[in-house]
Enzyme design. Structure first.
Site, short mmCIF file in Angstrom:
data_model
loop_
_atom_site.label_atom_id
_atom_site.label_comp_id
_atom_site.label_asym_id
_atom_site.label_seq_id
_atom_site.Cartn_x
_atom_site.Cartn_y
_atom_site.Cartn_z
N HIS A 157 0.85 -1.20 0.00
CA HIS A 157 0.00 0.00 0.00
C HIS A 157 0.88 1.25 0.00
CE1 HIS A 157 -3.04 2.95 1.23
NE2 HIS A 157 -2.26 3.27 2.25
N ASP A 179 6.11 22.62 -26.07
CA ASP A 179 6.02 21.26 -25.51
C ASP A 179 7.07 21.16 -24.42
OD1 ASP A 179 5.99 18.27 -25.29
OD2 ASP A 179 4.65 18.50 -27.00
N TRP A 182 7.05 -0.31 3.74
CA TRP A 182 7.52 0.32 2.51
C TRP A 182 8.95 0.80 2.64
CZ3 TRP A 182 9.18 5.24 1.05
CH2 TRP A 182 9.15 6.22 2.03
N SER A 217 12.62 6.49 -13.89
CA SER A 217 11.50 7.24 -14.45
C SER A 217 11.41 8.63 -13.84
CB SER A 217 10.20 6.47 -14.20
OG SER A 217 9.10 7.31 -14.28
N SER A 218 11.48 8.73 -12.51
CA SER A 218 11.29 10.07 -11.95
C SER A 218 12.49 10.97 -12.19
CB SER A 218 10.90 10.03 -10.47
OG SER A 218 11.50 8.98 -9.82
N HIS A 222 13.55 11.55 3.48
CA HIS A 222 12.97 12.81 3.90
C HIS A 222 12.75 13.80 2.76
CE1 HIS A 222 10.92 15.10 6.74
NE2 HIS A 222 11.40 16.15 6.11
N GLU A 229 12.15 13.00 -0.10
CA GLU A 229 11.02 12.39 -0.80
C GLU A 229 9.70 12.92 -0.25
OE1 GLU A 229 10.55 10.50 -3.29
OE2 GLU A 229 8.54 9.70 -3.00
N TYR A 287 9.14 15.82 0.81
CA TYR A 287 8.91 17.14 0.23
C TYR A 287 8.66 17.06 -1.27
CZ TYR A 287 9.71 18.76 4.78
OH TYR A 287 9.55 18.93 6.12
N SER A 330 -1.04 27.49 -4.19
CA SER A 330 -0.71 28.89 -4.44
C SER A 330 -1.29 29.41 -5.75
CB SER A 330 0.82 29.08 -4.47
OG SER A 330 1.39 28.55 -3.31
N HIS A 357 15.44 12.22 11.92
CA HIS A 357 14.29 12.31 12.82
C HIS A 357 13.31 11.16 12.56
CE1 HIS A 357 12.22 15.14 9.72
NE2 HIS A 357 11.83 13.92 9.53
N HIS A 358 13.55 10.38 11.51
CA HIS A 358 12.72 9.19 11.28
C HIS A 358 13.19 8.01 12.12
CE1 HIS A 358 10.47 10.80 7.80
NE2 HIS A 358 11.56 11.51 7.62
N THR A 414 7.50 26.64 6.42
CA THR A 414 6.16 26.08 6.20
C THR A 414 5.10 27.00 6.77
OG1 THR A 414 7.22 23.95 6.50
CG2 THR A 414 4.85 23.94 6.34
N LYS A 449 4.34 29.76 4.47
CA LYS A 449 3.42 29.41 3.39
C LYS A 449 1.97 29.44 3.86
CE LYS A 449 4.74 27.27 -0.05
NZ LYS A 449 5.49 28.26 -0.80
N ARG A 483 1.78 0.39 14.90
CA ARG A 483 1.40 0.28 13.49
C ARG A 483 1.84 -1.06 12.93
NH1 ARG A 483 5.95 4.08 10.52
NH2 ARG A 483 4.80 3.50 8.66
#
Lengths: 536, 291
Positions: A76, A105, A141, A168-169, A252, A254, A256, A267, A301-302, A327, A330, A449
């Site tokens: 998932h 293009d 994951w 790809s990315s 991390h 990722e 963002y 915005s 921090h993870h 943040t 924003k 979890r």
């Protein structure tokens, strides 16, 4: 460089259906492919979530074996991150960036098609693991070794699928950078660009910097499993925590990568329906750049509970809390854009406001977790699950849906039913809170979890959360209906501006946008732009 | 060769190459995964088909691009897109290596000293699990995984390899200057010399690996030292191989007269790549061999 942009050369010829959808070099068709693919994946990943919530509806084991439950939670996550959020943002970038900067293009059209077509194959690799001996990857994951290395035949397929998604990315991001830096029409200065382009420009740098690091991390795993190396074996001088550091150096930024484009979308939407220019445009740009920079120095921090030296814990705690500043800028600027505006609440605006509220809730629980001593209580609980679902569902997904409601009339030339759009919104925004808010209570109370069974003390809130889950899942079927109706059956034609106060180059094109956007670079009239020195 | 129309951004028509190469990559990876899972024959067959597809598409795709370039379709703006594409591709490669360097630094700065008993973490690990293990580098860990091994001197083959790659960077630059000056003979000679230096590097590295495996018992299995050594130098070697292939293609294109003093981005891209490989080697020489 952009001043050399003039006319565009096409080799026009009749396109068959196969040529159009499989061999395309057109940014709109490829964008549609990206968006359709991620829409499909939303329901693949969503059905896994439904199964997870069904198992957790009551304490005790009802529907499945624990190992299959673990496969579901792992897959998932992978499907939603790499198959839904990231590709749908790239799809939006494909559709919108050339139109927003006045380009014919994307800069590298064939490469663009390649970055899309890698994805379906990567997901065939990944999803096929469900049917293999030993089942799909089941270590979450994040794929932490040594646990993930104990999986069955799936491991090699999972690693190669990650490699493909990374390629790809990266290719997609290279293309976006080249398009934004090289293809702007004369007069679209960097500091007049739509925020969506800015957010994607910065996101692309993040992708280029961190996807290869993920590739490196899973490559070490591949070698440990199949070629007898000992990267993650302490007896040989390695360390499984080293994987966690390398992984989160990717992981991390990722996070963002999955939220900065959302900031860009919000915005764009908020000024349109507040009928005011975006408050503090430059500050918004600097805030995104600042968040992107900080995202590289907060990764540990993870893993506060992994046993880092005190100095590490303190450094990562403070650097993480620093992110709250840009943040906050924003959030403040979106709210201030709405302040004293003549607001109207069309469907995209509802989603944007929903985003701001839900993302703030997720952001606040993030600041709570940044505190090392507090995080020891939250770590590995449903509080974390609630946090990242608030920012990824209430945040990223809401912004994507909002973007679709904002630009769909431009893409299809038709208006959708705003009644059903509003129903979709209200049903989603209520159910998503029924789904995730109780998970914060569960997490505080200590429910771990990634567990298929739990203490009966957690029963009530799990049932509430599951009901919210089924409700939220079913609501998304409304979205399918709205989109299909709008594209194929709607009789109500959209004007080229679509929204009363929409500014930016994309609104100067007719709806539906012509197959090739700006064959001749537009002459820029500053009053048509949403940002920069605007007076509207 | 017609002059590119400066006012036209070339957008190619439909291309079959992207989806073909995606299929090729898919087959390659399915084959590799199948092979790794122990189904050798099936794996090898699918992997080979995938690899051949990828190679075939590259011929076709680059052939298309070369054709378009020779027809003068690419103006300065298209050229700029290509430059950015190559630049950021190389950047992503830098970060790929950064993952392994980061791993190496983490291991050497934290993990090995902790295993040897330094700091709060180390006291427990060392005291309870691996008493008596003292930190050193190179190491294959407290349980000496892979058996005892030794490491060659950095001042032998590695130094020679450094000199080879550094001089190849000089020769490719001389070739580039020759190309810009229109000195064809010098160009062909120095580009050829660059390729030779690259190949010599690869031979030296192969000899070094052979020596390590046969005489020093330093293998992939030699604990963390063997793992980091081979993954870093191995991926670098792979990149040198790729670079040498690209240089060879450039040499053939030079011989066929594809490039003009003004218009030769492919050559520049490959030379950027070659310099990148060179810089990575300098980091390797420093952090893997000397320190």
């Amino acid at each position: 460089m952009s001043s050399t942009a003039q006319a565009v050369h096409y080799e026009e010829h009749h396109q068959s259906w196969f040529e159009r959808w499989f061999m395309s070099t057109n940014h709109k068709d490829i964008g549609t492919l990206y968006l359709s693919f991620s829409f499909l994946m939303l329901f693949v990943g969503g059905s896994m979530a439904m199964l997870i919530r069904a198992e957790l509806f009551e304490p005790g084991m009802q529907l499945m074996q624990p190992y299959f439950f673990n496969e579901l939670t792992s897959m998932h996550g992978l499907v939603m991150i790499f198959g839904v959020i990231m590709p749908s943002f790239v799809g939006l970038a494909n559709w919108m960036i050339p139109m927003q900067v006045g380009a014919p293009d994307m800069a590298l059209p064939r490469l663009n098609n390649l970055s899309f077509w890698i994805l379906p194959f990567a997901f065939i690799l990944l999803l096929s693991t469900f049917f293999m001996p030993g089942g799909a990857p089941a270590a979450g994951w994040t794929m932490y070794p040594p646990l993930v290395l104990q999986g069955g035949e799936a491991i090699a397929f999972m690693i190669f699928a990650i490699h493909l998604m990374g390629i790809s990315s990266i290719l997609g991001s290279i293309n976006i950078i080249a398009t934004i830096l090289n293809m702007r029409a004369p007069g679209v200065d960097l500091l007049k660009m739509p925020m969506f382009c800015w957010s994607w420009l910065i996101t692309s740098f993040l992708v280029i910097a961190v996807m290869p690091v993920l590739a490196g991390a899973v490559t070490m795993m591949l070698f440990d499993r199949f070629f007898g190396t000992n990267f993650f074996n302490a007896a040989a001088g390695g360390d499984s925590v080293m994987y966690q550091h390398v992984f989160w150096f990717f992981g991390h930024p990722e996070v963002y990568i999955m939220i900065l484009p959302a900031f860009g979308i919000i915005s764009e939407i908020v000024p349109t329906f507040a009928r005011k220019p975006l408050f503090g445009y430059k500050a918004m740009v600097y805030a995104i750049a600042c968040i992107a920079f900080l995202s590289f120095i907060v990764w540990a921090h993870h893993m506060f509970t992994v046993g880092m030296p005190l100095g590490g814990e303190v450094f990562f705690m403070f650097s993480t809390m620093l992110i709250a500043v840009p943040t906050g800028v924003k959030i403040f600027n979106w709210v201030t854009t709405m302040w004293k505006g003549s607001l109207s609440f069309e469907v995209p605006m509802l989603w944007a406001i929903g985003f701001i509220v839900l993302f703030s809730i997720g952001g606040f629980s993030g600041v709570m977790m940044a505190l090392v001593p507090a995080d020891f209580q939250y770590y590995g609980t449903y509080f974390i699950v609630a946090h990242f679902h608030y920012v990824l569902v209430g945040g990223a997904l809401f912004s994507i849906i909002g973007a679709v409601y904002y630009w769909l009339p431009k893409w299809s030339g038709n208006m959708y039913s705003s009644f059903w759009g509003k129903l979709h919104f209200w049903s989603s925004v209520i159910s998503v809170n029924v789904l995730f808010f109780p998970q914060q209570f569960l997490g505080f109370a200590g429910m771990p979890r990634r567990i298929p069974d739990y203490n009966v003390a957690f029963a009530d809130w799990n049932m509430v959360s599951s009901i919210g889950g089924f409700w939220f899942g079913a609501t998304q079927l409304v979205f399918v209906g709205v989109v299909i109706h709008c594209v194929f059956f709607s009789k109500q034609k959209a004007t080229s501006r679509v929204w009363e106060h929409a500014y930016g180059l994309e609104w100067t094109l007719p709806s539906p946008a012509p197959h090739h956007s700006f064959t001749v670079p537009p002459v820029i009239d500053d009053s048509q732009l949403a940002h920069g020195d605007v007076t509207h | 060769m017609s002059q590119p129309d400066a006012n036209v951004y070339y957008v190619p028509h439909d291309s079959r190459w992207p989806i073909f190469i995606a299929i090729g990559m898919f087959l390659f990876m399915v084959g590799a995964a199948t092979w790794l899972n122990g189904y050798d024959t099936a794996g090898h067959i699918v992997l080979t088909i995938g690899a051949l597809t990828i190679i075939g598409v590259m011929f076709g795709w680059f052939g298309n691009v070369i054709n378009e370039s020779m027809k003068g379709r690419f103006n300065g703006q298209v050229d700029a897109s290509f430059r950015m594409g190559m630049m950021w591709f190389i950047m992503s490669e830098v970060f790929f290596f950064a993952a392994f360097f980061g791993g190496l630094f983490y291991i050497r700065t934290f993990v090995v000293p902790w295993l040897g008993g330094v700091g709060d973490k180390g006291v427990l690990t060392n005291g309870f699990i691996w008493q008596g293990f003292s930190a050193a580098w190179p190491t294959n860990g407290p349980e000496a995984v892979g058996g005892s091994f030794s490491v060659g001197s950095p001042w032998g083959i590695p130094l020679l390899n450094t000199l080879l790659l550094l001089s190849s960077s000089v020769t490719v630059t001389i070739a580039h200057h020759a190309l810009r000056a229109g000195n064809r003979k010098r160009l062909i000679g120095f580009l050829g010399l660059t390729i030779l230096l690259g190949l010599t590097f690869l031979c030296c590295q192969a000899y070094e690996y052979w020596e390590s495996y046969v005489h020093l018992n330093m293998t992939l299995h030699s604990g963390i030292y063997g793992a980091t050594f081979y993954i870093l130098t191995g991926f670098h070697g792979l990149h040198v191989t790729l670079g040498a292939i690209m240089l060879s293609v450039m040499w053939l294109r030079v011989v066929r007269g594809h490039f003009t003093p003004q218009h030769h981005f492919a050559f520049e891209a490959v030379s950027w790549y070659w310099h990148f490989v060179d810089v990575i080697w300098l980091c390797l020489f420093m952090f893997v061999y000397i320190l």
